[in-house]
Design an enzyme around this catalytic site. Structure first.
Site: not given
Ligand code: MN
Length: 719
Positions: A83-84, A265, A79, A55, A146
């Site tokens: 958090e995890d 278009d 990132h 991820h 993300d």
């Protein structure tokens, strides 16, 4: 599409990044970030069954595709670590620096609140995203990447969760991506959202496109060759690419009631040339050969879209009368068209990114968000206003000079005027749209050219405009105008009321408004400025006496200390019944007049009042002169025990020791002072109220006062 990039390796990322980041230190840090994240996520799995590291690696790769800087790539890799994986804050700060840490922190803050489903949480969440823009737009760009990877793997969730995430994406993230001009991410997010929100429609469009693909591809290739040939004849160096229309944009057109075959278009070409000048040349050459539809020509080079997008758009009749949409742009314009704000990752001195700068300078939506944020509104109002007025359903209108202004649907000239400038709004007297005079509640449309007539003598907007305006911005500016007008009035009234009361209490204005006193008042009342105090008084929400008492009840000046020592408020002045005889009447209650304050020895008269018995005045008192029929003879029956209050006025030339001298005389003459105060806003005249047994003592005291060097005159006071 759903399983895309599962097999992505770190080598793929570093190859991609290596194309535009050459600094070895930066590349090393990116590698370090990858290994750090790899270790921390080791053993963790995504719901998809993949190793978790897939991820962050994909998020970083999506960002590398739009040329993100090393800091952003590192933050993307890391990132989910905070958090995890427990608290690694200090470690991340130390290893990767403050900037990387701040980006991760910013993102973690936004992500923490995700998807709890509660309305309030959603609002707080959206607000964080919007406000996050103003801190560092890179946080939001990482957030978009993300989300994109999470959308690519959305199939793993329940249908309910899929729809919720897809809806939020369309509600807030794709509009932001659009406003930031990051088309590359926006477009894929939209298609994925549609796929989960309306799978039937999504797949039917995909099907229809597939069925007609070969036919369209052939037509496009044929047209492409013809155009290319034509440009070559004129020696214009160029590239042409066929352009796939996004599924979401087709859905939007079908949703507006268009039929699939009418979406002309679908056949689209994009031409790239080296310079702006060549864009126009190419356009002219194409128009000379293929007839354009006049209304479909748009010059976004001369008038860029509000998200900085530039390009020439034209629709021409091509081979077999088929309509082709052709876009002509330079490579630089294309970069901006695909990446928007994310096309400038460079930094200026002082560490501010040129991206942040661009956003603040060039993106109208950002200014609107900041303005809305500055209004005192609830979070809910703020988020709703931004979503309704900034991120959705906008129209593009023009100033007479051709500047584009983006406004919410159904906006009026009032909204336009206040968007241009508050003063334009406040001085507006009329509006002209496309050369016609229109009423101020006229509903504006795309491409309207609006001229606002102003008059510098205009006294201001009308209160009705608040209801006619569509934008919160205009409404608030009109309200502010009226608040300000009201405020100015209150301010003046409050000031006058306070000054009047000070005069009434004989407190010199200059003495009252010392810095110390003002600070004391503001501290006590918890206001920021003396103007606020006036406004509160003027609007009757603060009694004027409350303000004055703050100072008068707690005065600690030297004079006051002296006076407190000599004054004796406990002395009671007894009923004078036994000291005055009213000729011809026995045992009647008498009071000493407060205007002339007689003392034993003064020549006195009685004055018959209605209901208050007899008041004793000095004979010289002008208040009884003309009231002969109510005057009655009075005499002192003096016993020499009681003391009577009486007032004398001491006038002097300016002398800072005067008060001390007066006090000194009272002790040498054995006189009790009841009060002393300065009169008439000067410190040169004092009213001295003394308590004396008789006139003899009083006169002696007055003579003593006259001997003070600075004293000009001493006299009995008669009010
Ligand atoms: Mn993530």
């Amino acid at each position: 599409m759903t399983k895309k990039n599962v097999n992505l390796k770190f080598e793929d990322l570093i190859n991609k990044v290596g194309k535009y980041i050459t600094n070895k230190e930066d590349l090393d840090l990116i590698e370090k970030a990858y290994h750090y994240a790899y270790d921390k996520h080791y053993g963790q799995k995504r719901l998809t069954g993949d190793d978790y590291i897939i991820h962050p690696l994909n998020v970083a790769y999506i960002l590398a595709e739009i040329g993100a800087d090393a800091t952003t790539i590192e933050a993307a890799l890391l990132h989910d670590v905070l958090e995890d994986c427990g608290d690694y804050s200090s470690e991340v700060k130390e290893l990767f620096g403050m900037k990387v840490y701040e980006l991760i922190e910013g993102l973690t803050k936004i992500n923490k609140l995700n998807f709890s489903g509660e309305n309030e949480t959603m609002i707080a969440n959206h607000r964080k995203i919007l406000v996050g823009l103003s801190e560092d737009v890179r946080v939001i760009i990482i957030k978009l990447a993300d989300r994109l990877h999470n959308m690519r793997t959305l199939w793993v969730h329940t249908e309910e969760k899929q729809k919720k995430i897809a809806k939020e994406t369309l509600d807030i993230l794709t509009p932001i991506a659009h406003r930031l001009g990051i088309n590359q991410i926006k477009s894929e997010l939209e298609d994925l959202s549609l796929r989960y929100l309306k799978p039937d429609i999504y797949f039917s469009i995909v099907e229809t496109l597939n069925q007609t693909k070969i036919e369209r591809d052939n037509a496009v290739i044929e047209m492409q060759n013809k155009v290319s040939e034509l440009l070559n004849e004129h020696n214009i160096k160029h590239e042409i690419k066929g352009r796939a229309k996004s599924i979401y944009s087709i859905y939007k057109k079908l949703d507006k009631g268009r039929k699939f075959n009418d979406i002309y278009d679908l056949l689209a070409l994009r031409i790239f040339v080296d310079t702006e000048n060549l864009c126009y040349q190419a356009l002219g050459i194409i128009h000379s050969k293929f007839k354009p539809i006049p209304k479909r020509f748009k010059d976004f080079i001369a008038m860029p879209k509000t998200n900085m997008y530039q390009s020439l758009h034209t629709t021409v009749f091509g081979i077999d009368g088929q309509l082709f949409e052709i876009q002509i742009r330079t490579y630089e314009m294309d970069k901006v068209a695909e990446r928007g704000i994310a096309s400038h990752w460079s930094y200026k001195e002082g560490g501010k990114s040129s991206m942040q700068d661009d956003m603040e300078q060039k993106l109208q939506f950002f200014r609107s968000i900041i303005e809305l944020k500055n209004e005192e509104e609830t979070e809910e109002q703020f988020v709703t206003s931004v979503k309704e007025e900034v991120l959705k359903n906008t129209i593009y209108v023009f100033t007479p000079k051709g500047d584009v202004v983006e406004l919410p649907n159904k906006s009026t000239p009032i909204d336009f005027a206040y968007r241009v400038h508050s003063e334009v709004g406040n001085k507006m007297v009329g509006a002209i749209v496309n050369n016609n005079i229109v009423p101020l509640d006229y509903e504006l449309h795309d491409n309207d050219i609006i001229k606002i007539n102003t008059n510098k003598n205009s006294i201001g907007p009308s209160r009705e405009w608040i209801n006619m305006a569509k934008t919160t911005q205009a409404k608030n500016k009109i309200k502010n105008f009226f608040n300000k007008v009201d405020k100015e009035g209150y301010l003046k009234e409050g000031q006058e009321a306070l000054h009047k009361e000070l005069r009434k209490r004989k407190i010199p204005i200059s003495e009252f408004f010392t810095n110390d006193n003002i600070n004391k008042i503001l501290k006590e009342l918890k206001y920021n400025s003396i103007d606020d105090v006036y406004i509160k008084i003027g609007s009757n929400s603060l009694p004027v006496n409350q303000v004055i008492n703050i100072i008068n009840n707690t005065n600690d000046t030297k004079e006051e200390i002296i006076l407190k020592k000599v004054q004796n408020p406990n002395i009671k002045v007894n009923n004078t019944k036994n000291d005055v005889e009213i000729v011809g009447i026995d045992d009647i209650k008498t009071n000493m007049a407060s205007c002339c304050k007689p003392v034993p020895g003064d020549r006195i008269v009685g004055y018959i009042t209605k209901g208050y018995g007899i008041t004793i005045h000095r004979m010289v008192c002008p208040n009884v002169a003309d009231l002969e029929d109510r005057i009655i003879e009075a005499k002192w029956t003096y016993n020499g025990v009681k003391k009577y209050p009486t007032a004398i006025l001491v006038k002097a030339i300016k002398d800072k020791n005067l008060l001390m001298d007066i006090v000194a005389k009272t002790s040498s003459d054995d006189i009790q002072i009841q009060s002393i105060k300065a009169i008439n806003g000067t410190d040169n005249t004092y009213e001295v109220v003394v308590l004396v047994e008789n006139k003899e003592k009083l006169v002696k005291f007055m003579n003593s006062l006259e001997n003070i060097k600075s004293v000009v005159s001493v006299e009995r006071e008669i009010l």
